[in-house]
Motif scaffolding. Structure first.
Motif, PDB file in Angstrom:
ATOM      1  N   VAL A 117     -11.338 -12.171-146.850  1.00  0.00           N
ATOM      2  CA  VAL A 117     -12.763 -12.463-146.750  1.00  0.00           C
ATOM      3  C   VAL A 117     -13.100 -12.736-145.288  1.00  0.00           C
ATOM      4  O   VAL A 117     -12.485 -13.599-144.662  1.00  0.00           O
ATOM      5  CB  VAL A 117     -13.135 -13.694-147.608  1.00  0.00           C
ATOM      6  CG1 VAL A 117     -14.632 -13.984-147.502  1.00  0.00           C
ATOM      7  CG2 VAL A 117     -12.715 -13.496-149.051  1.00  0.00           C
ATOM      8  N   ALA A 118     -14.060 -11.976-144.762  1.00  0.00           N
ATOM      9  CA  ALA A 118     -14.548 -12.221-143.402  1.00  0.00           C
ATOM     10  C   ALA A 118     -15.706 -13.206-143.523  1.00  0.00           C
ATOM     11  O   ALA A 118     -16.672 -12.957-144.238  1.00  0.00           O
ATOM     12  CB  ALA A 118     -15.013 -10.926-142.761  1.00  0.00           C
ATOM     13  N   VAL A 119     -15.597 -14.343-142.848  1.00  0.00           N
ATOM     14  CA  VAL A 119     -16.654 -15.345-142.839  1.00  0.00           C
ATOM     15  C   VAL A 119     -17.242 -15.339-141.439  1.00  0.00           C
ATOM     16  O   VAL A 119     -16.527 -15.553-140.460  1.00  0.00           O
ATOM     17  CB  VAL A 119     -16.099 -16.745-143.194  1.00  0.00           C
ATOM     18  CG1 VAL A 119     -17.214 -17.777-143.184  1.00  0.00           C
ATOM     19  CG2 VAL A 119     -15.393 -16.713-144.537  1.00  0.00           C
ATOM     20  N   ILE A 120     -18.543 -15.084-141.353  1.00  0.00           N
ATOM     21  CA  ILE A 120     -19.186 -14.936-140.056  1.00  0.00           C
ATOM     22  C   ILE A 120     -20.178 -16.062-139.856  1.00  0.00           C
ATOM     23  O   ILE A 120     -21.066 -16.275-140.685  1.00  0.00           O
ATOM     24  CB  ILE A 120     -19.878 -13.558-139.960  1.00  0.00           C
ATOM     25  CG1 ILE A 120     -18.822 -12.470-140.135  1.00  0.00           C
ATOM     26  CG2 ILE A 120     -20.643 -13.420-138.655  1.00  0.00           C
ATOM     27  CD1 ILE A 120     -19.358 -11.090-140.293  1.00  0.00           C
ATOM     28  N   LYS A 121     -20.032 -16.789-138.761  1.00  0.00           N
ATOM     29  CA  LYS A 121     -20.926 -17.893-138.445  1.00  0.00           C
ATOM     30  C   LYS A 121     -22.276 -17.328-138.040  1.00  0.00           C
ATOM     31  O   LYS A 121     -22.393 -16.549-137.106  1.00  0.00           O
ATOM     32  CB  LYS A 121     -20.336 -18.742-137.320  1.00  0.00           C
ATOM     33  CG  LYS A 121     -21.155 -19.929-136.945  1.00  0.00           C
ATOM     34  CD  LYS A 121     -21.122 -20.973-138.027  1.00  0.00           C
ATOM     35  CE  LYS A 121     -21.864 -22.204-137.530  1.00  0.00           C
ATOM     36  NZ  LYS A 121     -22.381 -22.993-138.593  1.00  0.00           N
ATOM     37  N   SER A 122     -23.310 -17.693-138.752  1.00  0.00           N
ATOM     38  CA  SER A 122     -24.618 -17.071-138.569  1.00  0.00           C
ATOM     39  C   SER A 122     -25.215 -17.305-137.187  1.00  0.00           C
ATOM     40  O   SER A 122     -26.061 -16.537-136.751  1.00  0.00           O
ATOM     41  CB  SER A 122     -25.586 -17.557-139.644  1.00  0.00           C
ATOM     42  OG  SER A 122     -25.760 -18.948-139.551  1.00  0.00           O
ATOM     43  N   THR A 123     -24.785 -18.331-136.484  1.00  0.00           N
ATOM     44  CA  THR A 123     -25.349 -18.557-135.152  1.00  0.00           C
ATOM     45  C   THR A 123     -24.833 -17.539-134.144  1.00  0.00           C
ATOM     46  O   THR A 123     -25.329 -17.469-133.026  1.00  0.00           O
ATOM     47  CB  THR A 123     -25.008 -19.972-134.643  1.00  0.00           C
ATOM     48  OG1 THR A 123     -23.586 -20.143-134.674  1.00  0.00           O
ATOM     49  CG2 THR A 123     -25.675 -21.032-135.489  1.00  0.00           C
ATOM     50  N   ASN A 124     -23.847 -16.737-134.514  1.00  0.00           N
ATOM     51  CA  ASN A 124     -23.304 -15.727-133.614  1.00  0.00           C
ATOM     52  C   ASN A 124     -23.641 -14.307-134.034  1.00  0.00           C
ATOM     53  O   ASN A 124     -23.024 -13.363-133.582  1.00  0.00           O
ATOM     54  CB  ASN A 124     -21.775 -15.873-133.524  1.00  0.00           C
ATOM     55  CG  ASN A 124     -21.378 -17.181-132.893  1.00  0.00           C
ATOM     56  OD1 ASN A 124     -22.055 -17.675-132.007  1.00  0.00           O
ATOM     57  ND2 ASN A 124     -20.301 -17.763-133.365  1.00  0.00           N
ATOM     58  N   VAL A 125     -24.601 -14.127-134.931  1.00  0.00           N
ATOM     59  CA  VAL A 125     -24.993 -12.803-135.393  1.00  0.00           C
ATOM     60  C   VAL A 125     -26.151 -12.325-134.538  1.00  0.00           C
ATOM     61  O   VAL A 125     -27.150 -13.016-134.377  1.00  0.00           O
ATOM     62  CB  VAL A 125     -25.399 -12.830-136.885  1.00  0.00           C
ATOM     63  CG1 VAL A 125     -25.925 -11.484-137.325  1.00  0.00           C
ATOM     64  CG2 VAL A 125     -24.204 -13.252-137.730  1.00  0.00           C
TER      65      VAL A 125
END
Length: 134
Positions: A117-125
């Motif tokens: 599972v790739a979890v992406i921190k929304s502040t870096n999108v």
């Protein structure tokens, strides 16, 4: 509201042009004609259908998290050296690449073909747009 051509709507939804036309015929999407006479759908309505039709795979093992940007996928490539690793996942139509320590790859048991599972921190999108041009 922005309007999206049927062909582009199909690409964004991952379906055929004919499927989008059937959805218009069934009333799932409202359609108009643009100034060139081509059928277009409302961008906001298209976004709602995209969200409603999304059916992402469940996160393995019932893990729960506060992160909302989670993509389940298969590990397709691993490149490691003594310290760092690059892990590539195919999450549906999306390729996600992560950099992590080689130790993390070993500790997590990441191997080619494993589910992750790739979890992406929304502040870096980063969000890009064509300035409203459809």
């Amino acid at each position: 509201m922005p309007h999206v051509r049927i062909r582009d709507a199909a690409v964004y939804l991952g379906v055929s042009d004919d499927t989008v036309r059937r959805w218009v015929d069934r009333g799932l999407l409202a359609a108009d004609q643009d100034e060139s006479g081509r059928m277009v759908v409302d961008g906001h309505a298209l976004a709602q259908v995209a969200r409603d039709q999304a059916n992402p795979p469940a996160v393995p093992g019932g893990v729960v998290s506060s992160a909302r940007n989670r993509f389940v996928g298969l590990v397709t490539d691993i490149r490691t050296d003594a310290v760092m690793a690059q892990v590539e996942l195919q999450c549906g139509p999306f390729r996600v690449v992560s950099l992590m320590s080689s130790e993390a790859v070993r500790d997590l048991g990441i191997e080619l073909g494993s589910v992750a599972v790739a979890v992406i921190k929304s502040t870096n999108v980063i969000v890009e747009t064509t300035r409203g041009e459809a």
